[in-house]
Design an enzyme around this catalytic site. Sequence first.
Site, mmCIF file in Angstrom:
data_model
loop_
_atom_site.group_PDB
_atom_site.id
_atom_site.type_symbol
_atom_site.label_atom_id
_atom_site.label_comp_id
_atom_site.label_asym_id
_atom_site.label_seq_id
_atom_site.Cartn_x
_atom_site.Cartn_y
_atom_site.Cartn_z
ATOM 1 C CE LYS A 24 -2.020 1.774 4.024
ATOM 2 N NZ LYS A 24 -1.508 3.124 4.378
ATOM 3 C CG ASN A 25 2.229 2.696 3.541
ATOM 4 O OD1 ASN A 25 1.091 3.044 3.209
ATOM 5 N ND2 ASN A 25 2.556 2.332 4.630
ATOM 6 N NE ARG A 94 -1.055 11.536 7.564
ATOM 7 C CZ ARG A 94 -1.096 12.470 7.994
ATOM 8 N NH1 ARG A 94 -2.284 12.805 8.465
ATOM 9 N NH2 ARG A 94 0.096 13.514 8.276
ATOM 10 C CB CYS A 118 -4.289 5.432 11.292
ATOM 11 S SG CYS A 118 -4.784 4.046 10.216
ATOM 12 N NE ARG A 123 -0.163 9.708 10.665
ATOM 13 C CZ ARG A 123 -0.582 8.661 9.957
ATOM 14 N NH1 ARG A 123 -1.786 8.291 9.906
ATOM 15 N NH2 ARG A 123 0.316 8.063 8.962
ATOM 16 C CG ASP A 306 3.492 0.872 9.858
ATOM 17 O OD1 ASP A 306 2.193 1.575 10.048
ATOM 18 O OD2 ASP A 306 4.410 1.259 9.057
ATOM 19 C CB VAL A 328 7.830 5.920 14.646
ATOM 20 C CG1 VAL A 328 7.418 6.785 13.574
ATOM 21 C CG2 VAL A 328 9.152 5.172 14.293
ATOM 22 N NE ARG A 414 -7.179 3.920 5.323
ATOM 23 C CZ ARG A 414 -6.174 4.471 6.044
ATOM 24 N NH1 ARG A 414 -6.917 4.601 7.359
ATOM 25 N NH2 ARG A 414 -5.177 4.794 5.969
HETATM 26 C C1 EPZ Z 1 4.021 6.722 6.633
HETATM 27 O O1 EPZ Z 1 3.293 7.870 7.287
HETATM 28 C C2 EPZ Z 1 3.191 5.467 6.421
HETATM 29 N N1 EPZ Z 1 2.028 5.913 5.790
HETATM 30 C C3 EPZ Z 1 2.590 4.806 7.781
HETATM 31 O O2 EPZ Z 1 1.865 3.916 7.780
HETATM 32 C C4 EPZ Z 1 3.896 4.512 8.591
HETATM 33 O O3 EPZ Z 1 3.594 4.319 10.038
HETATM 34 C C5 EPZ Z 1 4.893 5.813 8.783
HETATM 35 O O4 EPZ Z 1 5.214 6.370 7.502
HETATM 36 C C6 EPZ Z 1 6.260 5.303 9.355
HETATM 37 O O5 EPZ Z 1 6.933 4.541 8.809
HETATM 38 C C7 EPZ Z 1 1.962 5.951 4.628
HETATM 39 O O6 EPZ Z 1 2.972 5.539 3.793
HETATM 40 C C8 EPZ Z 1 0.584 6.456 3.675
HETATM 41 P P1 EPZ Z 1 6.153 9.767 8.894
HETATM 42 P P2 EPZ Z 1 3.856 9.231 7.188
HETATM 43 O O7 EPZ Z 1 5.956 11.156 8.271
HETATM 44 O O8 EPZ Z 1 4.559 9.497 5.886
HETATM 45 C C9 EPZ Z 1 6.211 13.121 12.427
HETATM 46 C C10 EPZ Z 1 -0.182 2.472 7.839
HETATM 47 O O9 EPZ Z 1 -0.665 2.142 8.813
HETATM 48 N N2 EPZ Z 1 6.139 14.249 11.458
HETATM 49 O O10 EPZ Z 1 7.293 9.031 8.504
HETATM 50 O O11 EPZ Z 1 2.678 9.889 7.537
HETATM 51 C C11 EPZ Z 1 4.882 12.237 12.513
HETATM 52 O O12 EPZ Z 1 4.013 12.822 13.281
HETATM 53 C C12 EPZ Z 1 0.533 4.022 8.191
HETATM 54 O O13 EPZ Z 1 0.083 2.170 6.608
HETATM 55 C C13 EPZ Z 1 6.221 15.491 11.987
HETATM 56 O O14 EPZ Z 1 6.275 15.890 13.122
HETATM 57 O O15 EPZ Z 1 4.911 9.008 8.486
HETATM 58 C C14 EPZ Z 1 5.429 10.989 13.133
HETATM 59 O O16 EPZ Z 1 5.360 11.138 14.665
HETATM 60 C C15 EPZ Z 1 0.160 4.471 9.365
HETATM 61 N N3 EPZ Z 1 6.100 16.524 10.768
HETATM 62 C C16 EPZ Z 1 6.750 10.903 12.362
HETATM 63 O O17 EPZ Z 1 7.084 11.969 12.156
HETATM 64 C C17 EPZ Z 1 6.034 16.220 9.495
HETATM 65 O O18 EPZ Z 1 5.839 17.047 8.810
HETATM 66 C C18 EPZ Z 1 7.042 9.710 11.328
HETATM 67 O O19 EPZ Z 1 5.943 10.201 10.380
HETATM 68 C C19 EPZ Z 1 5.860 14.733 9.112
HETATM 69 C C20 EPZ Z 1 6.064 13.947 10.193
#
Ligand code: EPZ
Length: 433
Positions: A24-25, A94, A118, A123, A306, A328, A414
């Site tokens: 998916k991702n 997202r 989610c 986020r 995840d 994370v 999803r």
């Molecule tokens: C991706 O989310 C995945 N989603 C998530 O999978 C996954 O858990 C995550 O990466 C970490 O591996 C998709 O790919 C669609 P991040 P993403 O930006 O990109 C903080 C699933 O179930 N952050 O790496 O949104 C954030 O709050 C989903 O498939 C900021 O503070 O994750 C988090 O604590 C759930 N500011 C951390 O970084 C920002 O601008 C990691 O988020 C961006 C992120």
Amino acid sequence: MSPRHLSITGGTPLKGEVRVSGAKNAATKELVASLLTSEPVTLTNVPNIGDVEVTLAMLKHLGAKVTRTGGRVTVHASKLKTFAVTEAFSRKNRIPILLLGPLLARFGKAKIPALGGCKIGARPVDFHVEALRKMGATIDCNGVYVASAPDGLKGAVIELPFPSVGATENVMLAAVLAKGTTVIQNAAVEPEIVDLAKLLQGMGAIISLDVNRTWVIEGVESLHGAKHRVIPDRIEAASFAVAAAVTGGDVTIKDAQQEDMLSFLNALRRVGVPFDVQEDGIRVRGPARLDATTLETDVHPGFMTDWQQPFVMLLTQAEGVSIVHETVYENRFGYAEALARMGANIQLHKECLGSKACRYKNKNQRHSAVIVGPTPLVAANIDIPDLRAGFSYLIAALIAQGTSKITGIEHVERGYENILGKLRRLGAKVKVT
Ligand code: EPZ
């Protein structure tokens, strides 16, 4: 459509073969990348899941032509008709924020509604916004993201405060057609991002992964069409591995890739789950006894966040005290309460119970879990709140005594293709009413 009710009767070991679907991702981001060219982009191994549906609907709404036969999807974005994603796509997942780069490249402007996904923490998307501003975009965010870069984006050196998956992808998608070179430091290097980079390179981008989490992208004038196979889903693979182990089963997970799951497989080994890496998959069996362990989630190549929910589920059946430190997301143990209702012993703590302090130290967030096992589980009525927690509940129901009634299965759908069909083929007693 009226909500579906699921009944799962526990106690049957899962046995047989299951093939994991495309990730998916990776697939959803690669569909977005197809907007960067006016030529057709064909992806294969695209999973048939809710998040792909929503992404394709969004691309069509923007004016792209989409054809789909099974897992083969062709997106032809020869002409786009709008730079504005409507409210209808707001709060679904997202993905819309990743459209900023491609829409700025095609139109010099973009309008993106509020994000969904989610509920596992705040986020924010501040890293995305700051990075694109550094590349020359003007972005207002008042519920809706309104961006413009009339003279095009320009390359920049961007150091991310945390290796965010989405922010790395967003900058990558924006940088391939920007003027000059973009360097993303402290970037995410997840296999799904490497897969996106492979597609972009196939489309004509100049993109490399340097040492120390650094992506270097030299902007090019234009990109062309390409064909690409989406990598298998390592989250689905891990979820089935846990389901096989904890039910005392024997499952060969076809297409599971060892190189993308090293830290997960190490954790399986530490708790005593036997597995064999085979040519086209990984066979996982239920052990006579599961041992407790300690682990910390982290960005790749660490133990991914995840995988945490199914693994905690497994640890409820391990002998002794296990500790899981989520580094994370600040709020990714919400699902523990329903597991506790089924009999699990999971206590949540605000302290960093890992080998190192994380970003959530002294932030008053319950981001560490202590799991005492083994605890027999009993069936319960469960409403699934989100995707990954959802699969953990399905696994819990598979080992619980009695029949659990579950609603909210659409959250799991999803992200997991034909999940009920796959579980049934492995012998799970699942009924839908
Ligand atoms: C991706 O989310 C995945 N989603 C998530 O999978 C996954 O858990 C995550 O990466 C970490 O591996 C998709 O790919 C669609 P991040 P993403 O930006 O990109 C903080 C699933 O179930 N952050 O790496 O949104 C954030 O709050 C989903 O498939 C900021 O503070 O994750 C988090 O604590 C759930 N500011 C951390 O970084 C920002 O601008 C990691 O988020 C961006 C992120």
